[in-house]
Motif scaffolding. Structure first.
Motif, short mmCIF file in Angstrom:
data_model
loop_
_atom_site.label_atom_id
_atom_site.label_comp_id
_atom_site.label_asym_id
_atom_site.label_seq_id
_atom_site.Cartn_x
_atom_site.Cartn_y
_atom_site.Cartn_z
N ALA A 1 -5.16 62.69 -11.06
CA ALA A 1 -5.61 63.03 -12.42
C ALA A 1 -5.51 64.53 -12.68
CB ALA A 1 -7.03 62.53 -12.64
N GLU A 2 -5.69 65.34 -11.64
CA GLU A 2 -5.61 66.78 -11.90
C GLU A 2 -4.26 67.40 -11.52
OE1 GLU A 2 -7.93 68.67 -8.09
OE2 GLU A 2 -9.13 68.09 -9.85
N ARG A 3 -3.31 66.56 -11.16
CA ARG A 3 -2.01 67.08 -10.74
C ARG A 3 -0.82 66.61 -11.59
NH1 ARG A 3 -5.18 67.24 -6.53
NH2 ARG A 3 -4.91 68.83 -4.92
N ILE A 4 -0.98 65.50 -12.30
CA ILE A 4 0.18 64.91 -12.97
C ILE A 4 0.34 65.40 -14.40
CG2 ILE A 4 1.26 62.76 -13.75
CD1 ILE A 4 1.38 63.32 -10.67
N LEU A 5 1.55 65.87 -14.68
CA LEU A 5 1.93 66.30 -16.02
C LEU A 5 3.12 65.44 -16.45
CD1 LEU A 5 1.48 68.71 -18.14
CD2 LEU A 5 3.52 69.71 -17.08
N ASN A 6 3.00 64.78 -17.61
CA ASN A 6 4.12 63.99 -18.12
C ASN A 6 4.98 64.87 -19.02
OD1 ASN A 6 1.80 61.39 -18.27
ND2 ASN A 6 3.61 61.33 -16.98
N ILE A 7 6.29 64.80 -18.82
CA ILE A 7 7.22 65.66 -19.55
C ILE A 7 8.10 64.80 -20.48
CG2 ILE A 7 7.20 67.52 -17.86
CD1 ILE A 7 9.71 66.35 -16.61
N LYS B 1 12.06 53.50 -15.83
CA LYS B 1 11.76 54.94 -15.86
C LYS B 1 11.27 55.39 -17.24
CE LYS B 1 14.38 55.84 -11.75
NZ LYS B 1 15.45 56.51 -11.02
N TRP B 2 10.26 54.68 -17.70
CA TRP B 2 9.74 54.91 -19.06
C TRP B 2 9.16 56.31 -19.23
CZ3 TRP B 2 4.23 54.78 -20.35
CH2 TRP B 2 4.00 54.94 -21.72
N PHE B 3 8.35 56.74 -18.26
CA PHE B 3 7.68 58.05 -18.34
C PHE B 3 7.94 58.82 -17.06
CE2 PHE B 3 3.93 59.51 -21.07
CZ PHE B 3 4.57 59.21 -22.26
N TYR B 4 8.14 60.14 -17.20
CA TYR B 4 8.40 60.99 -16.05
C TYR B 4 7.15 61.80 -15.70
CZ TYR B 4 13.03 60.20 -18.17
OH TYR B 4 14.14 59.64 -18.75
N SER B 5 6.88 61.91 -14.42
CA SER B 5 5.69 62.63 -13.98
C SER B 5 6.07 63.77 -13.05
CB SER B 5 4.76 61.69 -13.20
OG SER B 5 4.50 60.54 -13.95
N LEU B 6 5.51 64.92 -13.33
CA LEU B 6 5.61 66.05 -12.41
C LEU B 6 4.29 66.17 -11.67
CD1 LEU B 6 7.22 69.05 -14.34
CD2 LEU B 6 8.20 67.82 -12.38
N GLU B 7 4.36 66.32 -10.35
CA GLU B 7 3.14 66.57 -9.59
C GLU B 7 3.04 68.06 -9.31
OE1 GLU B 7 2.58 64.37 -5.92
OE2 GLU B 7 1.06 65.81 -5.30
N ILE B 8 1.99 68.67 -9.85
CA ILE B 8 1.83 70.12 -9.73
C ILE B 8 1.25 70.47 -8.37
CG2 ILE B 8 0.52 72.08 -10.67
CD1 ILE B 8 1.01 70.74 -13.42
#
Ligand SMILES: *Cc1c(COP(=O)(O)O)cnc(C)c1O
Length: 392
Positions: free
Chosen positions: A358-364, A300-307
């Motif tokens: 590509a237009e939905r993922i935001l890394n927090i 779980k290195w990086f977390y992704s939010l899908e907008i």
């Protein structure tokens, strides 16, 4: 005091200074020294593999893998569109031709599309797969953000068509299968080659650095030879092949040995923090936390939010800038590699999911030293910012 919560920063809570001091004290700072061997041994033990070669970067680990896979000018290598460009550039170093195959919902290579590409777009003659008369030699599979690609399906296809599998495990050190035919196998030890990176933003770091493993221990020995200028005789400078200056230094490895000691703790924290984010975003309609593949234990290195684009039409830039203003560092997923200038002429196959994500993922923020309080703050600010952009 203004708040700033970084996206992902290195963590040096262990023996880093002690080991680096020791390396300096001993005068072993360059491409020889006990820490290099120690790091290789510790990694091999951790990954349950026989042999690991430490090198200068994840990129050099990938380049050495391609060389060892026999990728030559005019060969085709199947690659992902949605990842860091370093996964694909080494294909060009070899003057080979990349063909981009779409990702699935894990952001990793879609095995379905890999299969239909091989079946419908290529010819399989005398044990060699050809695309436009060019031999298809290898496939580069990236375990994006610490998630495992569907290696069961991918290995099956690779076997059928004699493709070498290079696992870009630069983001997935410690990720492994817990169920199915590959249970117990770590990312990077399933295909023919596994590449790792210890760049500053990865789960462990040596400043810059990487490592490579292979399913054949003798191949790793040859990679090590190539990484040290293909030196056959140390004293008389005999070189039987063209080598590279790709070996890790003892200074980097001193950091790496200390970081390896902390890796299990780092993974635990990443997983615990992910669980907290999951709780906080549960039921939130404007974005959801992207899950990791079931049947695996991910780092779980990086977390992704899908907008949710039905509700939020603000650009990534607007969202990121608004969060920056309240001290929360976030980032967009990568620009598609097939859309970068050096790759515009290259073939793509059914690229649909990659631009969608590509237009939905935001890394927090996902640093190992982030506190629970900071995670709550991040979640609250993300919600506020997205609610501010809500179309409804
Ligand atoms: C970090 C990274 C690399 C390159 O690693 P370096 O050590 O920076 O050369 C390659 N591929 C992916 C997917 C990465 O995230």
């Amino acid at each position: 005091m203004s708040k700033f919560i970084p996206l992902s920063i290195p963590n040096f809570e262990g023996n880093e200074r002690k080991y680096v001091d020791d390396a300096i004290e001993q005068g072993w700072v360059s491409t020889g020294g006990a820490y290099i061997t120690k790091l290789e041994e510790e990694m091999a033990k951790f990954l349950h593999t026989d042999n690991v070669c430490a090198c200068q970067s994840g990129t050099s680990a990938l380049h050495l893998s391609l060389i060892e896979a026999g990728v030559l000018p005019g060969d085709v290598v199947l690659v992902p569109p949605l990842t860091f460009i370093a996964a694909v550039n080494p294909v060009k170093y070899q003057f080979a031709t990349p063909v981009f195959i779409d990702c699935d919902d894990s952001f990793c290579l879609d095995p379905q599309k890999l299969r239909t590409f091989c079946e419908n777009e290529c010819e399989f003659i005398g044990g060699v797969l050809y695309f436009n008369k060019m031999p298809v030699k290898a496939v580069i599979v990236v375990h994006v953000f610490g998630n495992l690609a569907d290696m069961v399906a991918i290995m099956d296809i690779a076997k059928k068509y004699n493709l070498k599998v290079i696992e870009d495990s630069t983001e997935a050190l410690g990720t492994r299968y817990t169920e199915g035919p590959l249970a117990g196998k770590f990312a990077g030890t399933i295909g023919d080659f596994g590449a790792f990176s210890f760049n500053g933003n990865k789960i462990i770091t040596t400043g810059g650095g990487g490592a490579v493993t292979a399913n054949d221990s003798a191949v790793v020995d040859h990679i090590r030879y190539l990484s040290t200028q293909a030196k056959n005789d140390v004293h008389y400078y005999i070189h039987n092949e063209v080598g590279y200056n790709y070996r890790m230094t003892n200074l980097q490895a001193a950091l790496g040995v200390a970081q390896m000691e902390e890796l299990p703790e780092f993974i635990e924290r990443k997983r615990r923090n992910y669980d907290l984010y999951e709780k906080l975003f549960d039921g939130f309609e404007l974005a959801k936390l992207v899950p990791f593949r079931s049947g695996t234990y991910s780092n779980k290195w990086f977390y992704s939010l899908e907008i949710n684009r039905d509700r939020v039409s603000a650009s990534m830039r607007e969202i990121i800038t608004s969060l920056e203003a309240v001290g929360v560092q976030t980032r967009a997923i990568w620009g598609l590699i097939n859309e970068q200038i050096p790759y515009l002429e290259d073939t793509t196959y059914k690229i649909e999911k990659a631009p969608y994500y590509a237009e939905r993922i935001l890394n927090i923020p996902s640093s190992t030293q982030i506190t629970e309080e900071e995670i709550c703050y991040v979640a609250q600010k993300v919600k506020e910012v997205l609610e501010g952009f809500d179309n409804e």
